[in-house]
Design a protein around this motif. Structure first.
Motif, PDB file in Angstrom:
ATOM      1  N   ASP A 125       0.588  -1.384  -0.064  1.00  0.00           N
ATOM      2  CA  ASP A 125       0.209   0.329  -0.146  1.00  0.00           C
ATOM      3  C   ASP A 125       0.828   1.129  -0.318  1.00  0.00           C
ATOM      4  OD1 ASP A 125      -2.207  -1.097   0.173  1.00  0.00           O
ATOM      5  OD2 ASP A 125      -2.963  -1.294   1.838  1.00  0.00           O
ATOM      6  N   ALA A 126       0.307   1.866  -1.251  1.00  0.00           N
ATOM      7  CA  ALA A 126       0.787   3.584  -0.842  1.00  0.00           C
ATOM      8  C   ALA A 126      -0.112   4.614  -0.320  1.00  0.00           C
ATOM      9  CB  ALA A 126       2.179   3.884  -2.328  1.00  0.00           C
ATOM     10  N   PRO A 127       0.865   5.404   0.602  1.00  0.00           N
ATOM     11  CA  PRO A 127       0.049   6.416   0.750  1.00  0.00           C
ATOM     12  C   PRO A 127      -0.474   7.494  -0.163  1.00  0.00           C
ATOM     13  CG  PRO A 127       2.171   7.086   1.703  1.00  0.00           C
ATOM     14  CD  PRO A 127       2.033   5.686   1.100  1.00  0.00           C
ATOM     15  N   ALA A 128      -1.217   8.116   0.272  1.00  0.00           N
ATOM     16  CA  ALA A 128      -2.468   9.480  -0.928  1.00  0.00           C
ATOM     17  C   ALA A 128      -2.953  10.357  -0.360  1.00  0.00           C
ATOM     18  CB  ALA A 128      -2.834   9.066  -2.233  1.00  0.00           C
ATOM     19  N   TRP A 129      -2.811  11.217  -0.613  1.00  0.00           N
ATOM     20  CA  TRP A 129      -4.407  12.389   0.254  1.00  0.00           C
ATOM     21  C   TRP A 129      -5.334  12.363  -1.214  1.00  0.00           C
ATOM     22  CZ3 TRP A 129       0.871  15.487   0.825  1.00  0.00           C
ATOM     23  CH2 TRP A 129       1.079  15.000   2.096  1.00  0.00           C
ATOM     24  N   LEU A 130      -6.803  12.210  -0.637  1.00  0.00           N
ATOM     25  CA  LEU A 130      -7.573  12.508  -1.796  1.00  0.00           C
ATOM     26  C   LEU A 130      -8.517  13.803  -1.186  1.00  0.00           C
ATOM     27  CD1 LEU A 130      -9.549  11.541  -3.770  1.00  0.00           C
ATOM     28  CD2 LEU A 130     -11.040  10.374  -2.335  1.00  0.00           C
ATOM     29  N   VAL A 131      -8.279  15.131  -2.521  1.00  0.00           N
ATOM     30  CA  VAL A 131      -9.168  15.964  -1.611  1.00  0.00           C
ATOM     31  C   VAL A 131     -10.278  16.555  -3.239  1.00  0.00           C
ATOM     32  CG1 VAL A 131      -8.805  18.607  -2.016  1.00  0.00           C
ATOM     33  CG2 VAL A 131      -7.118  16.918  -1.743  1.00  0.00           C
ATOM     34  N   PRO A 132     -11.415  15.696  -2.360  1.00  0.00           N
ATOM     35  CA  PRO A 132     -11.863  15.959  -3.451  1.00  0.00           C
ATOM     36  C   PRO A 132     -12.773  17.758  -4.409  1.00  0.00           C
ATOM     37  CG  PRO A 132     -12.928  15.037  -1.192  1.00  0.00           C
ATOM     38  CD  PRO A 132     -11.808  16.175  -0.895  1.00  0.00           C
ATOM     39  N   ALA A 133     -13.348  17.678  -5.283  1.00  0.00           N
ATOM     40  CA  ALA A 133     -13.705  19.063  -5.875  1.00  0.00           C
ATOM     41  C   ALA A 133     -14.165  19.747  -4.754  1.00  0.00           C
ATOM     42  CB  ALA A 133     -14.070  18.330  -7.219  1.00  0.00           C
ATOM     43  N   ASP A 134     -14.121  21.051  -5.502  1.00  0.00           N
ATOM     44  CA  ASP A 134     -15.763  22.169  -5.181  1.00  0.00           C
ATOM     45  C   ASP A 134     -17.164  21.434  -4.974  1.00  0.00           C
ATOM     46  OD1 ASP A 134     -17.393  24.147  -4.869  1.00  0.00           O
ATOM     47  OD2 ASP A 134     -16.038  25.663  -5.366  1.00  0.00           O
ATOM     48  N   PRO A 135     -17.689  21.128  -3.376  1.00  0.00           N
ATOM     49  CA  PRO A 135     -18.831  20.896  -4.631  1.00  0.00           C
ATOM     50  C   PRO A 135     -20.099  21.274  -5.372  1.00  0.00           C
ATOM     51  CG  PRO A 135     -19.045  20.465  -2.344  1.00  0.00           C
ATOM     52  CD  PRO A 135     -17.374  21.551  -2.921  1.00  0.00           C
ATOM     53  N   ALA A 136     -19.307  22.530  -5.259  1.00  0.00           N
ATOM     54  CA  ALA A 136     -20.957  23.110  -6.991  1.00  0.00           C
ATOM     55  C   ALA A 136     -20.381  22.972  -8.243  1.00  0.00           C
ATOM     56  CB  ALA A 136     -20.613  24.878  -6.047  1.00  0.00           C
ATOM     57  N   ARG A 137     -18.711  22.820  -8.296  1.00  0.00           N
ATOM     58  CA  ARG A 137     -18.643  21.989  -9.645  1.00  0.00           C
ATOM     59  C   ARG A 137     -17.854  21.206  -9.305  1.00  0.00           C
ATOM     60  NH1 ARG A 137     -16.070  26.882  -7.974  1.00  0.00           N
ATOM     61  NH2 ARG A 137     -16.325  28.812  -9.159  1.00  0.00           N
ATOM     62  N   GLY A 164       8.235  14.770  -7.863  1.00  0.00           N
ATOM     63  CA  GLY A 164       9.322  14.416  -8.576  1.00  0.00           C
ATOM     64  C   GLY A 164      10.336  12.907  -7.451  1.00  0.00           C
ATOM     65  N   ARG A 165      11.445  13.493  -8.458  1.00  0.00           N
ATOM     66  CA  ARG A 165      12.428  12.654  -7.629  1.00  0.00           C
ATOM     67  C   ARG A 165      12.865  13.468  -6.795  1.00  0.00           C
ATOM     68  NH1 ARG A 165      18.321  13.724  -7.551  1.00  0.00           N
ATOM     69  NH2 ARG A 165      19.307  11.533  -7.642  1.00  0.00           N
ATOM     70  N   ALA A 166      13.474  12.433  -5.099  1.00  0.00           N
ATOM     71  CA  ALA A 166      13.670  12.529  -4.009  1.00  0.00           C
ATOM     72  C   ALA A 166      12.512  13.590  -3.587  1.00  0.00           C
ATOM     73  CB  ALA A 166      15.131  13.528  -4.592  1.00  0.00           C
ATOM     74  N   VAL A 167      11.790  13.909  -3.745  1.00  0.00           N
ATOM     75  CA  VAL A 167      10.499  14.872  -2.637  1.00  0.00           C
ATOM     76  C   VAL A 167       9.589  13.809  -2.284  1.00  0.00           C
ATOM     77  CG1 VAL A 167      11.395  16.442  -3.462  1.00  0.00           C
ATOM     78  CG2 VAL A 167       9.287  15.738  -5.328  1.00  0.00           C
ATOM     79  N   LYS A 168       8.719  14.059  -2.120  1.00  0.00           N
ATOM     80  CA  LYS A 168       7.487  13.531  -2.012  1.00  0.00           C
ATOM     81  C   LYS A 168       6.075  14.227  -1.836  1.00  0.00           C
ATOM     82  CE  LYS A 168       9.081  12.011   2.771  1.00  0.00           C
ATOM     83  NZ  LYS A 168      10.726  11.665   2.655  1.00  0.00           N
ATOM     84  N   ARG A 169       5.823  13.962  -1.834  1.00  0.00           N
ATOM     85  CA  ARG A 169       3.801  14.571  -2.747  1.00  0.00           C
ATOM     86  C   ARG A 169       3.404  15.415  -2.277  1.00  0.00           C
ATOM     87  NH1 ARG A 169      -0.497  11.331   1.268  1.00  0.00           N
ATOM     88  NH2 ARG A 169       0.998  10.800   3.066  1.00  0.00           N
ATOM     89  N   SER A 170       3.968  16.237  -1.123  1.00  0.00           N
ATOM     90  CA  SER A 170       3.591  17.734  -0.648  1.00  0.00           C
ATOM     91  C   SER A 170       3.756  18.514  -2.333  1.00  0.00           C
ATOM     92  CB  SER A 170       4.561  17.971   0.643  1.00  0.00           C
ATOM     93  OG  SER A 170       4.598  17.247   1.517  1.00  0.00           O
ATOM     94  N   GLU A 171       4.693  17.997  -2.794  1.00  0.00           N
ATOM     95  CA  GLU A 171       5.217  19.009  -3.865  1.00  0.00           C
ATOM     96  C   GLU A 171       4.170  19.191  -4.664  1.00  0.00           C
ATOM     97  OE1 GLU A 171       8.933  18.865  -6.956  1.00  0.00           O
ATOM     98  OE2 GLU A 171       7.544  16.980  -6.978  1.00  0.00           O
ATOM     99  N   VAL A 172       2.883  18.447  -4.406  1.00  0.00           N
ATOM    100  CA  VAL A 172       2.184  19.111  -6.277  1.00  0.00           C
ATOM    101  C   VAL A 172       1.029  19.305  -5.173  1.00  0.00           C
ATOM    102  CG1 VAL A 172       0.475  17.103  -7.356  1.00  0.00           C
ATOM    103  CG2 VAL A 172       2.577  15.927  -6.845  1.00  0.00           C
ATOM    104  N   VAL A 212      -0.531  11.076  -4.669  1.00  0.00           N
ATOM    105  CA  VAL A 212      -0.156  10.149  -4.421  1.00  0.00           C
ATOM    106  C   VAL A 212       2.056   9.912  -4.506  1.00  0.00           C
ATOM    107  CG1 VAL A 212      -1.422   9.178  -6.672  1.00  0.00           C
ATOM    108  CG2 VAL A 212       0.876   9.159  -7.085  1.00  0.00           C
ATOM    109  N   SER A 213       1.952   8.841  -3.266  1.00  0.00           N
ATOM    110  CA  SER A 213       3.698   8.267  -3.403  1.00  0.00           C
ATOM    111  C   SER A 213       3.505   7.372  -4.075  1.00  0.00           C
ATOM    112  CB  SER A 213       3.336   8.106  -1.865  1.00  0.00           C
ATOM    113  OG  SER A 213       2.379   6.877  -1.682  1.00  0.00           O
ATOM    114  N   TYR A 214       4.644   6.910  -4.419  1.00  0.00           N
ATOM    115  CA  TYR A 214       5.450   5.870  -5.692  1.00  0.00           C
ATOM    116  C   TYR A 214       6.559   5.068  -4.913  1.00  0.00           C
ATOM    117  CZ  TYR A 214       8.551   9.621  -7.922  1.00  0.00           C
ATOM    118  OH  TYR A 214       9.069  10.313  -7.648  1.00  0.00           O
TER     119      TYR A 214
END
Length: 390
Positions: free
Chosen positions: A136-148, A159-167, A184-186
């Motif tokens: 299992d690889a951890p990920a964050w799921l952020v839902p869309a604005d409910p109105a859209r 990218g390389r040598a960093v974590k998902r916070s970059e995105v 996502v992470s990988y």
């Protein structure tokens, strides 16, 4: 005879030196770093006035808002506008110290992450796990604005040598456009499970974990996907786009400071560091061969030709938004520009200057977000609206 022996000995020593240097360079590319280089000296801190004086470097002199890591990542502060500068120093605003003792620190490094977790965005999110072949690889799921909200998901790949916070910088613009965001992470990134060899494959195997994220999205209500990759994450996304079983669900790709061609990137790094040309040839040979794995630790050779999307440009059929700075300093924009020239029918190229590697949002967030917002709107427009802006 003595002269001949001396020449032969010198040549042998040079060959050994080149070989050792080649192994060091190759391993530096593919081995996840255990420590990060702190290349900015802290000369003075005045938290009462909210100021910090730093040595002048290409990163510390960049306008914009940045994360500043210090004490070997035991501390993190957020730095804002430049207040003063001269040939040797730069004074910046300290917006906050998130953790650590900045007063006691002597050096640090700049980073584009302003948001460390989705909590910093002030929006609802969920911690989820993506089942990959390695676990299992951890990920964050952020839902869309409910109105859209729609049936479209963005899958963000760091990218390389960093974590998902970059995105996380990309989440607000996608959320406002009605996209759920799966960050996502990988393998081998410090959060997802390690591979047996614990080596980066430069996208040649990381895409498998992204494919599982694509499947997760489709299993949880997504019907259309936009893949976004940063730096090596761009190379990974392009592999997923062309190799995944779910590629038909991808309606668009966003690439930020991407590696479009690893050979061009390695050439740039060899030239930048003034290394012998033979090192470039030997590094590529190591990556491509099974014998090279003995020295690099790679479990399998890398298919660098398959990761050259300038050469493979005719195989691409999905709209692509490509954002790259000509002053990147790490991944040259030349391959990105070449891809835009080769495929003006599907590639929208937005060039930046000064911004440096993966720091385009930090340098000019309005332009960066506006480019993505306009491009997303164009996905709903008739075909042919995507064009090369270079």
């Amino acid at each position: 005879m003595g002269t001949a022996i001396g020449v032969a000995g010198a040549l042998g020593a040079a060959a050994l030196a080149s070989g050792a240097l080649t192994v060091l360079v190759a391993r530096a590319v593919i081995v996840p770093p255990s420590r990060r280089t702190e290349d900015v000296r802290i000369l003075r801190v005045d938290l009462d006035r909210g100021l910090i004086v730093l040595s002048a470097t290409p990163d510390s002199l960049l306008p914009g808002t940045y994360s500043f890591w210090f004490d070997q990542d035991a501390g993190e502060a957020r730095l804002g506008e430049i207040v003063a500068r001269d040939e040797r120093t730069v004074t910046r605003r300290v917006l906050s110290v998130e953790f650590g003792d900045l007063d006691a620190a002597s050096s640090g490094r700049f980073n584009g992450w302003v948001y460390l977790t989705p909590d910093d965005l002030g929006v609802a999110y969920e911690d989820v796990a993506i089942a990959t072949p390695l676990g299992d690889a951890p990920a964050w799921l952020v839902p869309a604005d409910p109105a859209r909200a729609s049936k479209r998901w963005m899958i963000g790949v760091h990218g390389r040598a960093v974590k998902r916070s970059e995105v996380l910088r990309a989440v607000p613009v996608f959320r406002d456009a009605g996209y759920d965001s799966l960050i996502v992470s990988y393998r081998n990134d410090g959060e997802a499970p390690r591979s047996a060899d614990y080596r980066y494959a430069l996208g040649d195997r990381e895409w498998i974990d992204v494919e599982e994220a694509m499947r997760y999205a489709l299993d949880h209500g997504a019907e259309e996907l936009v893949l976004m990759g940063w730096s090596m994450g761009g190379a990974t996304v392009l592999q997923a786009l062309t190799r995944s079983l779910y590629r038909e669900h991808v309606i668009g790709v966003v690439l930020e400071s991407p590696v479009v061609d690893w050979i061009a990137t390695l050439d740039f790094q060899v030239t930048l560091r003034r290394l012998p040309a033979v090192v470039r040839y030997l590094v590529l040979a190591m990556f491509r061969s099974r014998w090279g794995g003995i020295l690099t630790g790679l479990a399998e050779p890398l298919d660098l030709d398959r990761m050259d999307f300038v050469r493979r440009a005719r195989e691409l059929h999905t709209p692509i938004l490509l954002l790259h700075s000509d002053d990147d300093g790490f991944v040259p924009s030349t391959a990105s520009r070449a891809l835009a020239v080769a495929r003006p029918d599907i590639v929208t190229f937005v060039p930046f200057e000064v911004a440096r590697h993966t720091k385009l949002w930090n340098y000019d967030p309005e332009r960066w977000e506006g480019a993505i917002r306009d491009w997303l709107a164009a996905l709903d427009a008739p075909r042919g609206t995507h064009s090369n802006l270079a």
